[in-house]
Design an enzyme around this catalytic site. Sequence first.
Site, PDB file in Angstrom:
ATOM      1  N   GLY A 166      32.157  14.957  -8.056  1.00  0.00           N
ATOM      2  CA  GLY A 166      31.055  14.507  -7.230  1.00  0.00           C
ATOM      3  C   GLY A 166      31.534  14.177  -5.829  1.00  0.00           C
ATOM      4  O   GLY A 166      32.498  14.769  -5.331  1.00  0.00           O
ATOM      5  N   CYS A 167      30.886  13.237  -5.191  1.00  0.00           N
ATOM      6  CA  CYS A 167      31.194  12.837  -3.824  1.00  0.00           C
ATOM      7  C   CYS A 167      32.670  12.492  -3.655  1.00  0.00           C
ATOM      8  O   CYS A 167      33.187  11.629  -4.353  1.00  0.00           O
ATOM      9  CB  CYS A 167      30.329  11.631  -3.462  1.00  0.00           C
ATOM     10  N   PHE A 168      33.348  13.144  -2.715  1.00  0.00           N
ATOM     11  CA  PHE A 168      34.768  12.864  -2.555  1.00  0.00           C
ATOM     12  C   PHE A 168      35.046  11.530  -1.886  1.00  0.00           C
ATOM     13  O   PHE A 168      36.171  11.047  -1.917  1.00  0.00           O
ATOM     14  CB  PHE A 168      35.528  14.000  -1.882  1.00  0.00           C
ATOM     15  N   CYS A 203      33.809   8.899  -3.101  1.00  0.00           N
ATOM     16  CA  CYS A 203      33.948   8.084  -4.310  1.00  0.00           C
ATOM     17  C   CYS A 203      35.317   8.286  -4.954  1.00  0.00           C
ATOM     18  O   CYS A 203      36.033   7.316  -5.242  1.00  0.00           O
ATOM     19  CB  CYS A 203      32.866   8.441  -5.321  1.00  0.00           C
TER      20      CYS A 203
END
Length: 213
Positions: A46-48, A50
């Site tokens: 997912g979002c890098f 994060c």
Amino acid sequence: MKKIIAIALAFSTLGCQSKEKKSMTEVPSAAAIKNQNLETATLAGGCFWCTEAVFLEIEGVKSVLPGYIGGQTVNPTYEEISTGRTGHAEAIEIVFDPKVVSYGELLEIFFATHDPTTLNRQGADVGTQYRSEVFYYNDAQKKITEEYIALLNLENTFGKPVVTKISAAPKFYVAEDYHKNYYSRNTSQSYCSYVITPKINKLKEKFQDKLKK
């Protein structure tokens, strides 16, 4: 909330970021990686923003870089991969000391801090760029990943099958500078507060013994 909204907010505050702390780690050179017997792991969850924030906390991790991997476009930009048409995933490249933290332990943390059962999405972030994928660099990493996912499914850890892909690592493109160390520079921003901070809290609760002192 879409992550692209968070980016717009980030750009509005770039002018005051010069006084914020710099990256928590320095990127080791290729020679240092070889001489110090360091290893590399590349994970997409997912979002890098994060995943970078999570793994910067781990003892034995020497550096974490956000970037793009697994697509067709050469030297992709964030705007290009955000369309979902380049085939790239947002990912992080981790350089770590296997004498301190093993590849298997990194996988344990990876699967505990994102949802590996949702195809091409993490929460409100939807698209192939947010897929769950492990990119291996050798047969050992491939085998460990396959066996770990098989165990998660056998034990029905998530109540649903793991959809995380396992792929040989192609070229990794480092993301634009404003993505690096994003969470520590924008902790109070809405996306960070509502999405990343809970992941960090979970990490500290479950993996206290793995954190940097």
